[in-house]
Design an enzyme around this catalytic site. Structure first.
Site, PDB file in Angstrom:
ATOM      1  N   SER A  46      16.342   2.481  -6.142  1.00 60.16           N
ATOM      2  CA  SER A  46      16.070   2.879  -7.265  1.00 60.16           C
ATOM      3  C   SER A  46      15.646   4.533  -7.553  1.00 60.16           C
ATOM      4  O   SER A  46      14.870   5.014  -8.347  1.00 60.16           O
ATOM      5  CB  SER A  46      14.969   1.389  -7.814  1.00 60.16           C
ATOM      6  OG  SER A  46      13.758   1.593  -6.851  1.00 60.16           O
ATOM      7  N   HIS A  47      15.150   4.941  -6.048  1.00 63.61           N
ATOM      8  CA  HIS A  47      14.479   5.781  -6.281  1.00 63.61           C
ATOM      9  C   HIS A  47      15.715   7.172  -5.086  1.00 63.61           C
ATOM     10  O   HIS A  47      14.986   8.389  -5.325  1.00 63.61           O
ATOM     11  CB  HIS A  47      12.805   5.923  -5.010  1.00 63.61           C
ATOM     12  CG  HIS A  47      11.958   5.033  -5.816  1.00 63.61           C
ATOM     13  ND1 HIS A  47      11.328   3.884  -5.922  1.00 63.61           N
ATOM     14  CD2 HIS A  47      11.229   5.398  -6.624  1.00 63.61           C
ATOM     15  CE1 HIS A  47      10.761   3.515  -6.738  1.00 63.61           C
ATOM     16  NE2 HIS A  47      10.314   4.573  -7.105  1.00 63.61           N
ATOM     17  N   PHE A 120       6.850  11.926  -9.869  1.00 63.23           N
ATOM     18  CA  PHE A 120       8.887  11.934  -9.515  1.00 63.23           C
ATOM     19  C   PHE A 120       8.217  10.749  -8.234  1.00 63.23           C
ATOM     20  O   PHE A 120       9.036  10.954  -6.847  1.00 63.23           O
ATOM     21  CB  PHE A 120       9.323  13.063  -9.251  1.00 63.23           C
ATOM     22  CG  PHE A 120      11.179  13.276  -8.572  1.00 63.23           C
ATOM     23  CD1 PHE A 120      11.549  12.873 -10.165  1.00 63.23           C
ATOM     24  CD2 PHE A 120      11.955  13.462  -7.718  1.00 63.23           C
ATOM     25  CE1 PHE A 120      13.252  12.678 -10.033  1.00 63.23           C
ATOM     26  CE2 PHE A 120      12.528  12.922  -7.448  1.00 63.23           C
ATOM     27  CZ  PHE A 120      13.340  12.593  -8.279  1.00 63.23           C
ATOM     28  N   ALA A 122       8.645   8.194  -5.752  1.00 69.76           N
ATOM     29  CA  ALA A 122       7.924   7.319  -4.724  1.00 69.76           C
ATOM     30  C   ALA A 122       6.124   7.857  -4.553  1.00 69.76           C
ATOM     31  O   ALA A 122       6.245   9.164  -4.184  1.00 69.76           O
ATOM     32  CB  ALA A 122       8.080   6.394  -4.323  1.00 69.76           C
ATOM     33  N   THR A 159       2.312   1.607 -14.849  1.00 68.43           N
ATOM     34  CA  THR A 159       2.697   1.034 -13.740  1.00 68.43           C
ATOM     35  C   THR A 159       2.258   0.801 -12.205  1.00 68.43           C
ATOM     36  O   THR A 159       2.588   0.828 -11.477  1.00 68.43           O
ATOM     37  CB  THR A 159       4.479   0.624 -13.578  1.00 68.43           C
ATOM     38  OG1 THR A 159       4.748   2.300 -13.636  1.00 68.43           O
ATOM     39  CG2 THR A 159       5.502   0.153 -14.719  1.00 68.43           C
ATOM     40  N   ASP A 177       3.393   0.744  -0.642  1.00 66.91           N
ATOM     41  CA  ASP A 177       3.506   1.633  -2.391  1.00 66.91           C
ATOM     42  C   ASP A 177       3.964   0.809  -3.390  1.00 66.91           C
ATOM     43  O   ASP A 177       4.848   0.334  -3.182  1.00 66.91           O
ATOM     44  CB  ASP A 177       4.891   2.633  -1.820  1.00 66.91           C
ATOM     45  CG  ASP A 177       4.854   3.009  -2.515  1.00 66.91           C
ATOM     46  OD1 ASP A 177       4.152   3.441  -4.113  1.00 66.91           O
ATOM     47  OD2 ASP A 177       5.333   4.842  -2.776  1.00 66.91           O
ATOM     48  N   ALA A 179       4.115  -0.599  -7.396  1.00 68.96           N
ATOM     49  CA  ALA A 179       3.613  -0.736  -8.575  1.00 68.96           C
ATOM     50  C   ALA A 179       2.410  -1.507  -9.192  1.00 68.96           C
ATOM     51  O   ALA A 179       2.820  -2.806  -8.403  1.00 68.96           O
ATOM     52  CB  ALA A 179       5.041  -0.987  -9.759  1.00 68.96           C
ATOM     53  N   GLU A 187      13.168  -3.117 -13.749  1.00 60.83           N
ATOM     54  CA  GLU A 187      13.590  -4.613 -13.647  1.00 60.83           C
ATOM     55  C   GLU A 187      13.716  -5.039 -14.990  1.00 60.83           C
ATOM     56  O   GLU A 187      14.818  -5.947 -14.601  1.00 60.83           O
ATOM     57  CB  GLU A 187      12.544  -4.823 -12.523  1.00 60.83           C
ATOM     58  CG  GLU A 187      12.717  -6.145 -11.893  1.00 60.83           C
ATOM     59  CD  GLU A 187      13.851  -6.024 -10.341  1.00 60.83           C
ATOM     60  OE1 GLU A 187      14.274  -7.076  -9.915  1.00 60.83           O
ATOM     61  OE2 GLU A 187      14.232  -5.157 -10.013  1.00 60.83           O
TER      62      GLU A 187
END
Lengths: 339, 339
Positions: A46-47, A120, A122, A159, A177, A179, A187
């Protein structure tokens, strides 16, 4: 095209070229590619390269300055201020880091304030850079309003990621790390696409009522993790890394941007602590920390970041695994250069 | 004896006398009474006169120095170190506060490290003292090992409180203070006495299996709030406010104490931020914060601390409401002077 492997260096080269060709300066392209490839390398899809499109969309929308030249001010006491000048935060952070580290060693504790940056991906790559200096780090930033405060009905909080790291010798740092929403917005989007109902406690509909319908949730608000406690932490992030640093909170960030489909603009707050200075010679902070971390592992609990570091080891040896679709996406971005 | 009211001053006088008679120095008695009466005044019964007994038990067990004379060192960079010398933390904090506030205004950001202190009651009185200086504050400390990390099976973490405050003009500060366990240990004890089963997700038995039996939970471990995210924050507290400051983590604190029935000894970490310095003239941090806080209230969500401040208003006007049993307990403590 088939699923396969690509070396970290080769992927970095391709991603850097795609971003530079889109119009970003060489420094920004390098900083963004480093973060994106770190995501792929560490198994955080996802990153990873998935984020390239959002990066280019943000540029096309005119909401990021592609050649911004971040300026690091002389420290004001324990505060190191970096003006990102509307560019992505990554380069601003990289430029400010040596000054932050020096100031943390000088004062024991220092803060980096990044203003006017575009978020941008994480925070953990930044936290890892701090632990690599032998310092402990804490980082947080607002986002855009998609989360209702506990007891509320409407989106107000972002988030709002919160990240922390502790340096370890001879092994990866202790890093988390996350949210401060129950889950990331992406998600909820995955549930929508799959047509699956959301678990209880994830979201509210537009009327502020609990919902299990992903569509209604995307029109309504997500909820913070951990009830009123997680909500409280998220509000702290708005106050410290928004209001306090003279920058956007998540609601004003959304107002400025007008959409949640591109990267949010705001500020960021990063704290760096020098453990040796804080311990003041009383006890070895590293040794105490190792005993504590060992006790977590000793009862079979996973350390935060553990999966990431395992994926990294694998990628360093075997290269990064990409699917055929991901290779095709890279090809497309190279040829068309658009989101 | 009947339920009734007592004025804040009168209750302060009675509590101070009980604690002083038990053997605490006048300075400690005043600092402890202030915290205990603040608990009663603000409707936090669990941090009110109920705590006097634990305070005396800790003294009887020889685990607190009743006449400790806390020493505030010259600031080392942005770090203000207070040696509590084995006494309760309250007096140490009070002595260190002016130095912390001065250093925060000088550096923009400062930390108070309290070492060798005995924890007493809540962190919010300390946070309110910081916001009264016009500063934002963050405070955290370990406790003793009663909580399993997410994915673990055994007690390792404390209930590790985390507190934050933001100063507001002309009204109570924005303050929260919570245990990073799902609930405080006393809550589980209340379920045990009532013979009620615990809600899911609160605790593990001694074998590390989820349990709804309060008795089994007290022999096992509580769980952190918010799953792995809350657990991560709790581990951060162990590292920053335990290992980093050269003091106990919750497991070594329990080892030293040998029981969870008296107050835990450890250290504490408090950060103070000067909003004006962090904003650097970009925007008025207070105004941005007020707009944000107003938006929380605007959607009908309660502010953290709101109930406490309402109770305080009432107590200031009408006095503090005590039950007949509470009056009797005060009488007993005055006569017998023992826990």
């Amino acid at each position: 095209m088939r699923d396969g492997f690509v070396s970290i260096d080769a992927l970095t080269e391709r991603v850097t070229a795609i971003i530079a060709n889109a119009g970003f300066s060489a420094d920004h392209a390098a900083a963004l590619a480093r973060t994106i490839v770190a995501g792929e390398r560490d198994g955080c899809k996802s990153h990873g390269i998935y984020r390239i499109a959002g990066c280019l969309r943000t540029l096309e929308a005119g909401k990021v300055v592609p050649d911004a030249d971040p300026v690091v001010a002389e420290p004001d006491g324990a505060i190191v201020r970096v003006d990102a000048k509307g560019g992505f935060a990554n380069l601003a952070f990289t430029r400010g880091l040596p000054v932050l580290a020096e100031q943390a060693r000088k004062s024991g504790l220092a803060a980096m304030v990044i203003n006017d940056c575009v978020h941008f991906a994480a925070l953990w790559p930044e936290i890892e850079d701090i632990t690599a200096e032998g310092l402990a780090g804490m980082a947080m930033c607002p986002s855009y309003a998609t989360v209702a405060p506990a007891g509320g009905t409407q989106p107000l909080l972002g988030t709002n990621p919160f990240a922390f790291g502790w340096p370890r010798e001879g092994q990866p740092p202790y890093v988390f790390d996350f949210a401060t929403s129950v889950v990331a917005r992406g998600e909820v989007e995955l549930y929508r696409r799959a047509g699956d109902p959301l678990p209880d406690g994830w979201a509210l509909d537009a009327d502020g009522q609990p919902t299990n319908d992903p569509e209604a949730a995307l029109d309504g608000a997500m909820l913070p993790f951990g009830g009123h406690k997680g909500s409280a932490i998220s509000t702290m992030i708005e106050l410290l890394a928004g209001a306090m640093i003279g920058d956007f909170t998540s609601d004003t960030a959304l107002e400025w941007l007008g959409t949640t489909t591109i990267a949010p603009r705001h500020g960021e707050l990063i704290l760096a602590f020098d453990p040796a200075r804080f311990a003041g010679g009383r006890a070895d902070p590293r040794a105490t920390a190792e005993a504590f971390i060992g006790a977590i592992e000793g009862q079979g609990a996973r350390l935060p970041g553990q999966r990431r570091f395992a994926a990294r080891d694998k990628a360093m040896n075997e290269g990064i695994a990409l699917t055929a679709a991901e290779f095709e996406e890279l090809d497309r971005l190279e040829k068309e250069g658009v989101a």
